[in-house]
Design a protein around this motif. Structure first.
Motif, PDB file in Angstrom:
ATOM      1  N   PRO A 211       7.397   2.881   2.742  1.00 52.69           N
ATOM      2  CA  PRO A 211       8.042   4.014   3.422  1.00 52.69           C
ATOM      3  C   PRO A 211       8.286   5.253   2.564  1.00 52.69           C
ATOM      4  O   PRO A 211       8.899   6.203   3.043  1.00 52.69           O
ATOM      5  CB  PRO A 211       9.381   3.399   3.851  1.00 52.69           C
ATOM      6  CG  PRO A 211       9.667   2.372   2.803  1.00 52.69           C
ATOM      7  CD  PRO A 211       8.339   1.833   2.369  1.00 52.69           C
ATOM      8  N   ASN A 212       7.814   5.263   1.294  1.00 54.08           N
ATOM      9  CA  ASN A 212       8.128   6.439   0.454  1.00 54.08           C
ATOM     10  C   ASN A 212       7.145   7.569   0.710  1.00 54.08           C
ATOM     11  O   ASN A 212       6.296   7.896  -0.100  1.00 54.08           O
ATOM     12  CB  ASN A 212       8.204   6.061  -1.035  1.00 54.08           C
ATOM     13  CG  ASN A 212       6.911   5.514  -1.604  1.00 54.08           C
ATOM     14  OD1 ASN A 212       6.078   4.985  -0.876  1.00 54.08           O
ATOM     15  ND2 ASN A 212       6.736   5.642  -2.898  1.00 54.08           N
ATOM     16  N   VAL A 213       7.298   8.142   1.910  1.00 58.05           N
ATOM     17  CA  VAL A 213       6.472   9.271   2.334  1.00 58.05           C
ATOM     18  C   VAL A 213       7.420  10.396   2.731  1.00 58.05           C
ATOM     19  O   VAL A 213       8.622  10.283   2.535  1.00 58.05           O
ATOM     20  CB  VAL A 213       5.530   8.840   3.487  1.00 58.05           C
ATOM     21  CG1 VAL A 213       4.457   7.904   2.970  1.00 58.05           C
ATOM     22  CG2 VAL A 213       6.310   8.182   4.630  1.00 58.05           C
TER      23      VAL A 213
ATOM     24  N   ALA B 219       0.840  -1.204   0.000  1.00 58.18           N
ATOM     25  CA  ALA B 219       0.000   0.000   0.000  1.00 58.18           C
ATOM     26  C   ALA B 219       0.870   1.247   0.000  1.00 58.18           C
ATOM     27  O   ALA B 219       1.907   1.281   0.651  1.00 58.18           O
ATOM     28  CB  ALA B 219      -0.876   0.005   1.246  1.00 58.18           C
ATOM     29  N   HIS B 220       0.420   2.255  -0.733  1.00 56.15           N
ATOM     30  CA  HIS B 220       1.011   3.589  -0.582  1.00 56.15           C
ATOM     31  C   HIS B 220      -0.085   4.470   0.016  1.00 56.15           C
ATOM     32  O   HIS B 220      -0.979   4.919  -0.692  1.00 56.15           O
ATOM     33  CB  HIS B 220       1.483   4.130  -1.932  1.00 56.15           C
ATOM     34  CG  HIS B 220       2.622   3.353  -2.511  1.00 56.15           C
ATOM     35  ND1 HIS B 220       3.927   3.524  -2.100  1.00 56.15           N
ATOM     36  CD2 HIS B 220       2.650   2.362  -3.438  1.00 56.15           C
ATOM     37  CE1 HIS B 220       4.718   2.688  -2.764  1.00 56.15           C
ATOM     38  NE2 HIS B 220       3.967   1.962  -3.579  1.00 56.15           N
ATOM     39  N   THR B 221      -0.002   4.657   1.315  1.00 59.83           N
ATOM     40  CA  THR B 221      -1.058   5.428   2.005  1.00 59.83           C
ATOM     41  C   THR B 221      -0.776   6.924   1.969  1.00 59.83           C
ATOM     42  O   THR B 221      -1.648   7.712   2.294  1.00 59.83           O
ATOM     43  CB  THR B 221      -1.145   4.975   3.463  1.00 59.83           C
ATOM     44  OG1 THR B 221       0.161   5.074   4.045  1.00 59.83           O
ATOM     45  CG2 THR B 221      -1.639   3.547   3.571  1.00 59.83           C
ATOM     46  N   ARG B 222       0.479   7.290   1.613  1.00 53.32           N
ATOM     47  CA  ARG B 222       0.890   8.697   1.426  1.00 53.32           C
ATOM     48  C   ARG B 222       0.986   9.496   2.716  1.00 53.32           C
ATOM     49  O   ARG B 222       1.042  10.730   2.658  1.00 53.32           O
ATOM     50  CB  ARG B 222      -0.041   9.425   0.441  1.00 53.32           C
ATOM     51  CG  ARG B 222      -0.230   8.746  -0.898  1.00 53.32           C
ATOM     52  CD  ARG B 222       1.065   8.579  -1.638  1.00 53.32           C
ATOM     53  NE  ARG B 222       0.887   8.132  -3.007  1.00 53.32           N
ATOM     54  CZ  ARG B 222       1.800   7.420  -3.658  1.00 53.32           C
ATOM     55  NH1 ARG B 222       2.932   7.051  -3.082  1.00 53.32           N
ATOM     56  NH2 ARG B 222       1.604   7.073  -4.910  1.00 53.32           N
ATOM     57  N   VAL B 223       0.956   8.813   3.864  1.00 53.55           N
ATOM     58  CA  VAL B 223       1.038   9.498   5.150  1.00 53.55           C
ATOM     59  C   VAL B 223       2.362   9.153   5.821  1.00 53.55           C
ATOM     60  O   VAL B 223       2.723   7.971   5.880  1.00 53.55           O
ATOM     61  CB  VAL B 223      -0.118   9.057   6.077  1.00 53.55           C
ATOM     62  CG1 VAL B 223      -0.057   9.818   7.408  1.00 53.55           C
ATOM     63  CG2 VAL B 223      -1.464   9.272   5.397  1.00 53.55           C
TER      64      VAL B 223
ATOM     65  N   PRO C 129      -1.896   6.042  -5.225  1.00 56.80           N
ATOM     66  CA  PRO C 129      -2.669   7.191  -5.695  1.00 56.80           C
ATOM     67  C   PRO C 129      -1.842   8.463  -5.903  1.00 56.80           C
ATOM     68  O   PRO C 129      -0.982   8.788  -5.091  1.00 56.80           O
ATOM     69  CB  PRO C 129      -3.698   7.404  -4.567  1.00 56.80           C
ATOM     70  CG  PRO C 129      -3.147   6.727  -3.375  1.00 56.80           C
ATOM     71  CD  PRO C 129      -2.244   5.643  -3.855  1.00 56.80           C
ATOM     72  N   HIS C 130      -2.112   9.107  -7.013  1.00 54.61           N
ATOM     73  CA  HIS C 130      -1.623  10.467  -7.280  1.00 54.61           C
ATOM     74  C   HIS C 130      -2.803  11.224  -7.870  1.00 54.61           C
ATOM     75  O   HIS C 130      -3.671  10.618  -8.505  1.00 54.61           O
ATOM     76  CB  HIS C 130      -0.502  10.451  -8.327  1.00 54.61           C
ATOM     77  CG  HIS C 130       0.743   9.761  -7.871  1.00 54.61           C
ATOM     78  ND1 HIS C 130       1.628  10.325  -6.995  1.00 54.61           N
ATOM     79  CD2 HIS C 130       1.235   8.542  -8.172  1.00 54.61           C
ATOM     80  CE1 HIS C 130       2.626   9.482  -6.770  1.00 54.61           C
ATOM     81  NE2 HIS C 130       2.406   8.381  -7.465  1.00 54.61           N
ATOM     82  N   THR C 131      -2.818  12.538  -7.695  1.00 53.76           N
ATOM     83  CA  THR C 131      -3.881  13.305  -8.347  1.00 53.76           C
ATOM     84  C   THR C 131      -3.586  13.360  -9.850  1.00 53.76           C
ATOM     85  O   THR C 131      -2.422  13.255 -10.268  1.00 53.76           O
ATOM     86  CB  THR C 131      -3.931  14.744  -7.797  1.00 53.76           C
ATOM     87  OG1 THR C 131      -2.686  15.381  -8.103  1.00 53.76           O
ATOM     88  CG2 THR C 131      -4.167  14.766  -6.293  1.00 53.76           C
TER      89      THR C 131
ATOM     90  N   VAL D 276       9.077  -7.427  -5.908  1.00 53.04           N
ATOM     91  CA  VAL D 276       7.771  -6.863  -6.312  1.00 53.04           C
ATOM     92  C   VAL D 276       7.809  -6.329  -7.747  1.00 53.04           C
ATOM     93  O   VAL D 276       8.872  -6.292  -8.369  1.00 53.04           O
ATOM     94  CB  VAL D 276       7.294  -5.751  -5.337  1.00 53.04           C
ATOM     95  CG1 VAL D 276       7.024  -6.321  -3.962  1.00 53.04           C
ATOM     96  CG2 VAL D 276       8.288  -4.604  -5.267  1.00 53.04           C
ATOM     97  N   HIS D 277       6.637  -5.949  -8.235  1.00 53.60           N
ATOM     98  CA  HIS D 277       6.482  -5.422  -9.609  1.00 53.60           C
ATOM     99  C   HIS D 277       6.995  -6.426 -10.639  1.00 53.60           C
ATOM    100  O   HIS D 277       7.579  -6.038 -11.659  1.00 53.60           O
ATOM    101  CB  HIS D 277       7.239  -4.106  -9.810  1.00 53.60           C
ATOM    102  CG  HIS D 277       6.762  -2.969  -8.970  1.00 53.60           C
ATOM    103  ND1 HIS D 277       5.468  -2.520  -9.001  1.00 53.60           N
ATOM    104  CD2 HIS D 277       7.404  -2.192  -8.060  1.00 53.60           C
ATOM    105  CE1 HIS D 277       5.342  -1.507  -8.160  1.00 53.60           C
ATOM    106  NE2 HIS D 277       6.490  -1.293  -7.564  1.00 53.60           N
ATOM    107  N   THR D 278       6.835  -7.698 -10.357  1.00 49.62           N
ATOM    108  CA  THR D 278       7.432  -8.697 -11.238  1.00 49.62           C
ATOM    109  C   THR D 278       6.621  -8.796 -12.531  1.00 49.62           C
ATOM    110  O   THR D 278       5.431  -9.091 -12.493  1.00 49.62           O
ATOM    111  CB  THR D 278       7.463 -10.074 -10.542  1.00 49.62           C
ATOM    112  OG1 THR D 278       7.976  -9.868  -9.238  1.00 49.62           O
ATOM    113  CG2 THR D 278       8.341 -11.036 -11.289  1.00 49.62           C
TER     114      THR D 278
HETATM  115  O1  DOR Z   1       3.609   2.901  -9.989  1.00 48.28           O
HETATM  116  C1  DOR Z   1       4.284   3.035  -8.978  1.00 48.28           C
HETATM  117  N1  DOR Z   1       3.915   3.917  -8.031  1.00 48.28           N
HETATM  118  N2  DOR Z   1       5.397   2.317  -8.828  1.00 48.28           N
HETATM  119  C2  DOR Z   1       6.211   2.513  -7.798  1.00 48.28           C
HETATM  120  O2  DOR Z   1       7.229   1.885  -7.736  1.00 48.28           O
HETATM  121  C3  DOR Z   1       5.914   3.530  -6.753  1.00 48.28           C
HETATM  122  C4  DOR Z   1       4.502   3.879  -6.734  1.00 48.28           C
HETATM  123  C5  DOR Z   1       4.180   5.143  -5.974  1.00 48.28           C
HETATM  124  O3  DOR Z   1       4.557   5.274  -4.799  1.00 48.28           O
HETATM  125  O4  DOR Z   1       3.508   6.030  -6.533  1.00 48.28           O
END
Ligand code: DOR
Ligand code: ZN
Length: 476
Positions: free
Chosen positions: A94-96, A62-66, A319-321, A241-243
């Protein structure tokens, strides 16, 4: 104490499917009984006739963005999307901002999730500081996430580890924790070289060239080859991941046959979204940053799911806008990419069951039992068994679902699947004996979710002659 009788469904248990009723008492499954069996207490009835009863889905991506990117998503919105979509537990990345690389930041994140998440949650941490690795493990990190890819957000250079010596050292420290190390494999230097070559040859520096080079087999395969050798050397529990690259899958199949400690995840965009499908959709043309257009490559992924080289299907709910995605058009090397997935992932994949692309049993394992085993919570979670937590999703395999931007829980409020029609979807999600979502409506307040700590495990021997499946056992 609340109790339920979930009546008349087809129940997916670890030993097969049975027509049975599921009795839930308090937070747990009390029993799975013959439909005719009587039970003394007056339970609340849930009609599941014509439906399937599965354990709640568990997502390890999950990318919860928080914290830091709450304008894209937060714990309430991501977990509501997940709950409505049939998930009961998720683990985020952890990419927050700031990246989750220290004990202090981990604990802050945990508090925020505790306050807002409607489903159970865990966190992967970034292992960029060697001193922090044991501390994060002790604090309950579900594991660690390494990005070999770098650039701009979401591939934050502060989280990138690419150098083999550094990977070796980091893998060694993570191996000591008994937790999984999730890696986004990528040869950044080769990617940059190939991208520069293409643009020198006259190709536009745009998302199409980016997408083409980003998904080149060698860019992924080379990274996977190195990761597997470092795994062999250090014994780390590697999760790739992303295989999607056929060459990576070939190496991973062989590594599994050799008994290496590796598990494999694939996210649906790589085997559903074709470049030409999404090109028409403006900013939506970049939901993966990169997808492949080659049906042959997609088929290789389907085959690897079918034969178990790919263990789990994770969401990469990213998610991204739409506004942010436009940055990718200005400079694909630093623009963000990714798409929300929770609202419709289960429907997308159930449609694949209805069209014969995937066996229902394989989908069930890939979304429930196997991620539960990797997280170390099986059969507490991820199983419909007496004594397991009552985390369940009831599925209507016939319902029609038409994704639309304005019906999303995800704050990003768009879906790469707008205009598609799906067959099958969740009608009710239960977490620890409480209905958390019904017919797409959330039934509990933010904060209902509990923290799920990571568990130290080691790979155990698979049954003789078998290399498929996730064989893990507890480690002290
Ligand atoms: O599509 C992706 N979005 N691939 C990634 O490796 C990171 C992720 C994101 O955090 O937006
Ligand atoms: Zn991701």
């Amino acid at each position: 104490m609340k109790s339920f009788r979930i009546r008349g469904g087809l129940v997916f248990t670890p030993t097969g499917t049975v027509e049975a009723d599921v009795i839930v008492r308090g937070e747990r499954i009390e029993s799975v009984v013959e439909p005719a069996a009587r039970s003394d207490d007056a339970e609340e009835e849930i009609d599941a006739s014509g439906k399937w009863v599965w354990p709640g889905l568990i997502d390890l991506h999950a990318h919860t963005r928080v914290p830091g990117y709450e304008y894209k998503e937060d714990y309430a919105t991501s977990s509501m999307a997940a709950a409505a979509g049939g998930y009961t537990t998720y683990v985020d990345m952890p990419n927050v901002e700031p990246p989750t690389t220290t004990l202090e930041l981990f604990e802050e994140k945990r508090e925020l999730a505790d306050r807002d998440s409607v489903i159970d949650f865990g966190h992967f941490a970034g292992p960029t500081d060697m001193d922090q690795i044991p501390k994060l493990a002790k604090a309950g990190a579900a594991g660690f996430k390494i990005y070999q890819v770098t650039g701009g957000y979401p591939h934050d250079p502060r989280l990138a580890i690419d150098d083999p010596a550094r990977l070796y050292e980091t893998f060694g420290a993570i191996a000591d924790t008994g937790l999984p190390c999730v890696v986004h494999p990528f040869s950044q230097s080769l990617f940059e070289h190939l991208y520069a070559l293409e643009t020198k040859r006259g190709k536009a520096a745009d998302i199409h060239t980016f997408s083409d080079v980003y998904t080149r087999d060698i860019v992924w395969r080379l990274a996977v080859a190195i990761l597997l050798e470092l795994q062999r050397e250090t014994g780390v529990r590697l999760q790739v991941v992303h295989t999607h690259a056929p060459g990576s899958l070939r190496l991973l199949r062989r590594a599994k046959q050799d008994g290496l400690g590796v598990t494999v995840a694939a996210d649906p965009k790589y085997f559903h979204l074709r470049h030409e499908d999404i090109q028409k959709q403006g900013a939506r043309a970049i939901p993966g940053g990169a997808v492949t257009s080659d049906p042959g490559r997609m088929q290789v992924i389907w085959d690897a799911i079918d034969d178990g080289v790919i263990d789990i299907i994770d969401s990469d709910h990213a998610p991204h806008t739409l506004e942010d995605l436009k940055l990718m058009e200005e400079d694909p090397l630093i623009g963000p990419f990714g798409a929300p997935h929770y609202d419709h992932l289960l429907s997308l994949m159930l449609t694949d069951v209805s069209t014969g692309k995937i066996r229902v049993q394989r989908l069930f394992e890939a979304l429930t039992e196997f991620p539960a085993r990797i997280l170390g919570v099986y059969p507490e979670k991820g199983a419909v068994l007496p004594g397991s937590q009552a985390d369940l999703v009831i599925i209507d395999p016939e319902m029609k679902v038409r994704p639309a931007d304005d019906e999303m829980y995800s704050k990003s409020a768009w879906t790469p699947y707008a205009g598609w029609e799906f067959t099958g979807g969740p009608t009710l999600t239960m977490l620890r004996g409480e209905v958390i979502a019904q017919d797409g409506k959330i039934q509990v307040d933010p904060g209902f979710g509990h923290f799920v700590p990571g568990r130290a495990q080691r790979f155990s021997d698979p049954p003789p002659g078998r290399w498929q499946g996730v064989s893990l056992e507890p480690r002290d």
